[in-house]
Design an enzyme around this catalytic site. Sequence first.
Site, short mmCIF file in Angstrom:
data_model
loop_
_atom_site.label_atom_id
_atom_site.label_comp_id
_atom_site.label_asym_id
_atom_site.label_seq_id
_atom_site.Cartn_x
_atom_site.Cartn_y
_atom_site.Cartn_z
N GLU A 288 0.86 -1.19 0.00
CA GLU A 288 0.00 0.00 0.00
C GLU A 288 0.89 1.24 0.00
O GLU A 288 1.69 1.42 0.92
CB GLU A 288 -0.92 -0.01 1.23
CG GLU A 288 -1.70 1.27 1.43
CD GLU A 288 -2.49 1.70 0.21
OE1 GLU A 288 -2.33 2.87 -0.21
OE2 GLU A 288 -3.25 0.87 -0.33
N CYS A 385 -14.28 -0.76 -7.39
CA CYS A 385 -15.57 -0.43 -6.78
C CYS A 385 -16.22 0.64 -7.65
O CYS A 385 -16.55 1.74 -7.21
CB CYS A 385 -15.39 0.06 -5.36
SG CYS A 385 -16.97 0.13 -4.47
#
Length: 463
Positions: A288, A385
């Site tokens: 990340e 998403c």
Amino acid sequence: MSAVQPARIVAYETLRAVHESDAYANLLLPRAIERAGLNTADAGLATELTYGTLRRQGTYDAIITVAADRAAADIDPPVRDALRLGVHQLLSTRVASHAAVNESVQLARDAAGRGAAGFVNAVLRRVSRDTPEEWMARVEQQARSDDERLGLTTSHPVWVVRAFRRALAAEGRADELSALLESDNASPSVTMAALPGLAEAPADARRTPFSPIGFRLGGGDPEGAIVASQGRVRVQDEGSQLAALALSRAVPVRDGERWLDLCAGPGGKTAILAAEALAGGAHLDANEISPTRAGLVRRSIAGVPAEVDVWEEDGRALASENPGRYDRILVDAPCTGLGALRRRPEARWRKSPADVPELTQLQRELLESAVVALRPGGIVAYVTCSPHLAETAGVVAEVRRSFGDQLEELDTREVLRRVAERDIDLPEPVRAPGETAAPSGRAQLWPHRHGTDAMSITLLRRR
């Protein structure tokens, strides 16, 4: 603001932070409620006022424009937020009109002075004289096209309406557009996940329709279940659960496999993959780029008794520097977030069509780098998403063209049916006239059809 109910103060201050500082309501509001010491009833009111106002912001701005005889965009932001909050209470809640007007007036007075208070009082009293149906009719009269009418009445930017229509039309389901737009304005139920092999749903919980690890509590605060499980039970959308399980259960796991979660923050899918890797004898790495979000990943996987390396690098560089190393890679790519408007309603007002090309370039580069990092026979799950076709089918098509015969697309819809152990309404894409190529195996979940975020999942295997 002592004359204003604490729940309204929390809601107003959260709205101001969302609009002034690009804060996220779902992160800020729980902390604000805790700091204010709100009881359960007041916390519920603050939540409804905040999310309801954000969801219907476009509609309320159209109403304010008519009632104020002034474009909502020209009203000072602190005053505009007080008006939006007042209009929401007048037209979409059972709050008494006098309380909605008087406390919104006080919020405006505290924020911008007596003149602003008088203006807000006049506008809200004008709104209170007519019914919601009468105001919606006036809103519809402002529309210059059918798409603008839909956008104004369902509180979506026109470009989002059109993107959703195209995505549904790709499945032959364009007639579901109104249902999809309305579902974005409904509060989602709280869905939870029990990490596979590490936790079980409580005995009185209701299983979710599709995810084998998902459930909903019969009532009460989910925080108690989370704490009691030491983080092995958590709040997580069912679509996110299915996205992680599609990768981990696409094919049987062989002992010694190495997996990578390339864009891991905030770590919900990482935790599921970590539990699945532990059960199957695989090793998971996570990456990340944001240090803050990397910290969230580490907290998310703390309940999994497995060693997971969490790096803080550019995912494109990390994957490219490890060619042929991984058996499974999750690319949960940064996207417009249009699939999660139920839970992050402010996202619809923050993105524009101009954001899409930059995002799709990043998505394509991340996916291409992930393919390079796959071993022959390895699988990458490309997840967004967002249902926007440029971010989903478009990115996959470009990457497949780049790799040619080296890459094959799996039938993700069939994988999800196996994961769920039941049929899921996932129609095949509509073929264009004269099209002979095999249809995409991409799976698109929808809030109005599946009760999940609008999650797109594509599984690709490297030959």
